[in-house]
Design a protein around this motif. Sequence first.
Motif, PDB file in Angstrom:
ATOM      1  N   THR B 130       0.862  -1.189   0.000  1.00  0.00           N
ATOM      2  CA  THR B 130       0.000   0.000   0.000  1.00  0.00           C
ATOM      3  C   THR B 130       0.896   1.236   0.000  1.00  0.00           C
ATOM      4  N   VAL B 131       0.316   2.369  -0.359  1.00  0.00           N
ATOM      5  CA  VAL B 131       1.037   3.645  -0.272  1.00  0.00           C
ATOM      6  C   VAL B 131       0.138   4.653   0.438  1.00  0.00           C
ATOM      7  N   PRO B 132       0.717   5.723   0.973  1.00  0.00           N
ATOM      8  CA  PRO B 132      -0.130   6.777   1.539  1.00  0.00           C
ATOM      9  C   PRO B 132      -1.049   7.351   0.458  1.00  0.00           C
ATOM     10  N   LEU B 133      -2.250   7.715   0.873  1.00  0.00           N
ATOM     11  CA  LEU B 133      -3.242   8.237  -0.074  1.00  0.00           C
ATOM     12  C   LEU B 133      -2.673   9.301  -1.004  1.00  0.00           C
ATOM     13  N   LYS B 134      -1.937  10.231  -0.446  1.00  0.00           N
ATOM     14  CA  LYS B 134      -1.491  11.357  -1.277  1.00  0.00           C
ATOM     15  C   LYS B 134      -0.442  10.934  -2.301  1.00  0.00           C
ATOM     16  N   SER B 135       0.277   9.824  -2.037  1.00  0.00           N
ATOM     17  CA  SER B 135       1.272   9.348  -3.010  1.00  0.00           C
ATOM     18  C   SER B 135       0.609   8.770  -4.253  1.00  0.00           C
ATOM     19  N   ALA B 136      -0.642   8.316  -4.087  1.00  0.00           N
ATOM     20  CA  ALA B 136      -1.316   7.625  -5.185  1.00  0.00           C
ATOM     21  C   ALA B 136      -1.763   8.580  -6.277  1.00  0.00           C
ATOM     22  N   GLY B 137      -1.764   9.866  -5.999  1.00  0.00           N
ATOM     23  CA  GLY B 137      -2.164  10.835  -7.014  1.00  0.00           C
ATOM     24  C   GLY B 137      -3.666  10.968  -7.117  1.00  0.00           C
ATOM     25  N   ARG B 145     -20.742  -0.138  -5.409  1.00  0.00           N
ATOM     26  CA  ARG B 145     -20.359  -0.941  -4.233  1.00  0.00           C
ATOM     27  C   ARG B 145     -19.135  -1.779  -4.546  1.00  0.00           C
ATOM     28  N   ASP B 146     -18.290  -1.946  -3.560  1.00  0.00           N
ATOM     29  CA  ASP B 146     -17.106  -2.777  -3.719  1.00  0.00           C
ATOM     30  C   ASP B 146     -16.906  -3.538  -2.409  1.00  0.00           C
ATOM     31  N   GLY B 147     -16.815  -4.839  -2.502  1.00  0.00           N
ATOM     32  CA  GLY B 147     -16.685  -5.642  -1.287  1.00  0.00           C
ATOM     33  C   GLY B 147     -15.279  -5.703  -0.742  1.00  0.00           C
ATOM     34  N   TYR B 148     -14.286  -5.340  -1.553  1.00  0.00           N
ATOM     35  CA  TYR B 148     -12.896  -5.538  -1.160  1.00  0.00           C
ATOM     36  C   TYR B 148     -12.208  -4.274  -0.673  1.00  0.00           C
ATOM     37  N   ALA B 149     -12.846  -3.135  -0.816  1.00  0.00           N
ATOM     38  CA  ALA B 149     -12.201  -1.874  -0.416  1.00  0.00           C
ATOM     39  C   ALA B 149     -13.269  -0.870   0.003  1.00  0.00           C
ATOM     40  N   PRO B 150     -12.986  -0.070   1.035  1.00  0.00           N
ATOM     41  CA  PRO B 150     -13.961   0.959   1.447  1.00  0.00           C
ATOM     42  C   PRO B 150     -14.273   1.925   0.302  1.00  0.00           C
ATOM     43  N   GLU B 151     -13.242   2.252  -0.490  1.00  0.00           N
ATOM     44  CA  GLU B 151     -13.441   3.103  -1.665  1.00  0.00           C
ATOM     45  C   GLU B 151     -12.678   2.476  -2.821  1.00  0.00           C
ATOM     46  N   SER B 152     -13.252   2.568  -4.012  1.00  0.00           N
ATOM     47  CA  SER B 152     -12.513   2.032  -5.160  1.00  0.00           C
ATOM     48  C   SER B 152     -12.700   2.949  -6.356  1.00  0.00           C
ATOM     49  N   GLY B 153     -11.764   2.865  -7.272  1.00  0.00           N
ATOM     50  CA  GLY B 153     -11.824   3.745  -8.430  1.00  0.00           C
ATOM     51  C   GLY B 153     -10.559   3.619  -9.259  1.00  0.00           C
ATOM     52  N   PHE B 154     -10.195   4.698  -9.924  1.00  0.00           N
ATOM     53  CA  PHE B 154      -9.043   4.660 -10.826  1.00  0.00           C
ATOM     54  C   PHE B 154      -8.053   5.769 -10.505  1.00  0.00           C
ATOM     55  N   ALA B 155      -6.786   5.374 -10.488  1.00  0.00           N
ATOM     56  CA  ALA B 155      -5.692   6.319 -10.257  1.00  0.00           C
ATOM     57  C   ALA B 155      -4.800   6.273 -11.481  1.00  0.00           C
ATOM     58  N   ASN B 156      -4.866   7.320 -12.278  1.00  0.00           N
ATOM     59  CA  ASN B 156      -4.054   7.411 -13.490  1.00  0.00           C
ATOM     60  C   ASN B 156      -4.168   6.150 -14.352  1.00  0.00           C
ATOM     61  N   GLY B 157      -5.388   5.645 -14.492  1.00  0.00           N
ATOM     62  CA  GLY B 157      -5.621   4.504 -15.369  1.00  0.00           C
ATOM     63  C   GLY B 157      -5.621   3.153 -14.689  1.00  0.00           C
ATOM     64  N   PHE B 158      -5.168   3.102 -13.446  1.00  0.00           N
ATOM     65  CA  PHE B 158      -5.071   1.824 -12.746  1.00  0.00           C
ATOM     66  C   PHE B 158      -6.230   1.649 -11.760  1.00  0.00           C
ATOM     67  N   ALA B 160      -7.907   0.789  -8.406  1.00  0.00           N
ATOM     68  CA  ALA B 160      -7.288   0.918  -7.086  1.00  0.00           C
ATOM     69  C   ALA B 160      -8.331   0.964  -5.989  1.00  0.00           C
ATOM     70  N   GLY B 161      -7.898   0.596  -4.787  1.00  0.00           N
ATOM     71  CA  GLY B 161      -8.727   0.720  -3.597  1.00  0.00           C
ATOM     72  C   GLY B 161      -8.123   1.747  -2.665  1.00  0.00           C
ATOM     73  N   ARG B 162      -8.960   2.257  -1.756  1.00  0.00           N
ATOM     74  CA  ARG B 162      -8.478   3.219  -0.767  1.00  0.00           C
ATOM     75  C   ARG B 162      -9.200   2.985   0.556  1.00  0.00           C
ATOM     76  N   ASP B 163      -8.530   3.362   1.612  1.00  0.00           N
ATOM     77  CA  ASP B 163      -9.167   3.326   2.928  1.00  0.00           C
ATOM     78  C   ASP B 163      -8.847   4.637   3.635  1.00  0.00           C
ATOM     79  N   PRO B 164      -9.818   5.550   3.696  1.00  0.00           N
ATOM     80  CA  PRO B 164      -9.560   6.847   4.326  1.00  0.00           C
ATOM     81  C   PRO B 164      -9.183   6.700   5.797  1.00  0.00           C
ATOM     82  N   LYS B 165      -9.666   5.639   6.435  1.00  0.00           N
ATOM     83  CA  LYS B 165      -9.358   5.462   7.862  1.00  0.00           C
ATOM     84  C   LYS B 165      -7.883   5.163   8.109  1.00  0.00           C
ATOM     85  N   THR B 166      -7.313   4.330   7.258  1.00  0.00           N
ATOM     86  CA  THR B 166      -5.897   3.991   7.446  1.00  0.00           C
ATOM     87  C   THR B 166      -4.997   4.918   6.633  1.00  0.00           C
TER      88      THR B 166
END
Lengths: 306, 306
Positions: B130-137, B145-158, B160-166
């Motif tokens: 994992t990387v810090p949120l801000k490093s991901a761009g 809905r996504d069962g595997y991540a609190p938030e999911s989407g795309f980062a520069n074409g890839f 990705a999942g995110r967890d604002p809590k961690t």
Amino acid sequence: MRILRKTCLLGACALLAAGAGAAADKELPPKPSVADIVKASRAGDWRPLDPDNTLYMETAAGRVVIEMAPAFAPNHVRNIKALARAHYFDGLAILRVQDNFVVQWGDPNEDNDKARKVEGAHKTVKAEFTVPLKSAGPFTRLPDRDGYAPESGFANGFPAGRDPKTGEAWLAHCYGMVGVGRDTDADSGGGTALYAVIGPARHLDRNITVVGRVVAGMPQLAALPRGPAPMGFYDKPEMNVPVIAVKVAADVPPNERSRLEVMRTDGAAFQSVLDAQRDRGGPWTKVAMHHVDLCAVQVPVREQQP
Amino acid sequence: MRILRKTCLLGACALLAAGAGAAADKELPPKPSVADIVKASRAGDWRPLDPDNTLYMETAAGRVVIEMAPAFAPNHVRNIKALARAHYFDGLAILRVQDNFVVQWGDPNEDNDKARKVEGAHKTVKAEFTVPLKSAGPFTRLPDRDGYAPESGFANGFPAGRDPKTGEAWLAHCYGMVGVGRDTDADSGGGTALYAVIGPARHLDRNITVVGRVVAGMPQLAALPRGPAPMGFYDKPEMNVPVIAVKVAADVPPNERSRLEVMRTDGAAFQSVLDAQRDRGGPWTKVAMHHVDLCAVQVPVREQQP
């Protein structure tokens, strides 16, 4: 090193490697894998395939065994069995492989004057996209989130969705599920063109009649060359993969049948399988998901035990 | 009939067939498909691949183009480029294809005394799960809905999942994503063994370092024969599929480069693409899903336009 590298890569060896980790305090505790659960299962955790609702598709790439789901598509299953018994499929071909989507078979000549005639069966059958909840039979609901259905789970081994509000149930387009090709009209399919799912396809749920699941033979189907024409169709007749014959298993001499059994999805062993796929144990796995997607669940299939 | 059957099957021809349906009152309204959106897109909706972060893997099955994601795995990407520039991969092989899971390549001799030496690069690199949120761009979040991540989407074409809590972000194991094989120890990978995802694998998210995505060549990789040994390993050396060379695109003469461009995932065109995959139009589609799974989203890739 060799054992770890070759047998433990990507998390499939949790128990095998237990105790080998240097940082055991940071590891998830080991827990049984699906293989362990299968090994520890009892005869009653399994059911044989019903020969009267099983198809053998003999192809140039080997035998494909399809378990049909008459509870979800009674009229299509009846029609496909009639097509098979009239030898409709014998000599046809796999004619489309679209990467990460579907493998499709049928009549390469369906649109010209050499088209195979449909005899002893119907060319089209009224759509069976959904069935009433009670027709679908017992349902093992997953607690896991699903974006494509209000409720999802397994009905007699098949991945399925349900909507209590509309009172409908339907089979889900997961890997290996078999559906009925159709034109724009909902009632334009009948089973003369069939496909197996090899990628994300749940947008087809409730849009097409699903008739069953490939329980053996997916590795061969999924490894076929992708078609170069639009939508993955093969663009030269010599690319077509011959379908030698499709038979109902009940019509095949017992000693030539595939003797497979499927884990019952309404029992405790399957709950353990779900748990093993939802939250894997250490030490390879560092973070448990607390989730398994409907289409990521693998329902165990094996040779019948003596 | 031919056009419908051959080009409209499974919902890919909504606009083409518009107006042909007999029961138009019951149909969903037509809407642009992904192909329509690509066709109508402008130059600014696309970005070229960065040659310095693109790998060409030349195999017996053709060229595989991998876009690397230094924002998510800077040290592994640096190491893999160093391995490629030291010709580490040249002459190695694809040695594992596990159906509906992964295709893996590396050194068939890694566990014996003929193992390829790692020179000019590291054999292992500290885990970058994992990387810090801000490093991901910049992140284009999906409402789905996504069962595997609190938030999911795309980062520069890839994907990705995110967890604002961690405060963490990570690449998601969708089709074509490339990860770093490792042993039980989290820090035991380094890029000498790599794999591409060909089936449901999101249980690996945050458990392994993901370094990029195959943007061309998946149809060839995914059609390779499945390995007969446990976990899909090839069990005979002659089954191995030669990896002729892996090169950083920047080191390849411009006229030998693959000239591909990827749709930007932070713009309006991509929002239309998401919408087209989330809710397909009629008349083929009868029920819109109002949902698209992260791994069902296809980010458009095409030849650079002149």
